[in-house]
Design an enzyme around this catalytic site. Sequence first.
Site, PDB file in Angstrom:
ATOM      1  N   ARG A   1       0.831  -1.214   0.000  1.00  0.00           N
ATOM      2  CA  ARG A   1       0.000   0.000   0.000  1.00  0.00           C
ATOM      3  C   ARG A   1       0.861   1.258   0.000  1.00  0.00           C
ATOM      4  NH1 ARG A   1      -3.428  -0.647   5.095  1.00  0.00           N
ATOM      5  NH2 ARG A   1      -1.486  -1.611   5.702  1.00  0.00           N
TER       6      ARG A   1
ATOM      7  N   ASN B   1      -6.111  -2.850   2.484  1.00  0.00           N
ATOM      8  CA  ASN B   1      -6.122  -4.303   2.594  1.00  0.00           C
ATOM      9  C   ASN B   1      -7.557  -4.793   2.708  1.00  0.00           C
ATOM     10  OD1 ASN B   1      -3.327  -4.431   2.598  1.00  0.00           O
ATOM     11  ND2 ASN B   1      -3.159  -4.640   4.813  1.00  0.00           N
TER      12      ASN B   1
END
EC number: 3.6.1.7
Length: 92
Positions: free
Chosen positions: A20, A38
């Site tokens: 990320r 996520n």
Amino acid sequence: MTQVCIAAYVYGVVQGVGFRYNTQHQATALGLSGYARNLDDGSVEVLACGEQPQVDKLVEWLKNGGPRSARVDRVLVEPRGAADFQGFSIRY
């Protein structure tokens, strides 16, 4: 140019490896807005909005494996309606 938005679902070893953060860095460098987060199934959802060529570059980067620490098995991309995000964030 017209702004487009996509949702990309990235599967493989993509959680706990800085995916990320690196996606945020890449998207910001491309001038995109949106987020990465996520999901419970072990994948990462990336929502990105911006000019079509820049969005395409991010999708290509995702499909090519993202950061070196990750292992991307597959990426599913879906068009999304226009959204107004301020910058590119990491969601928890």
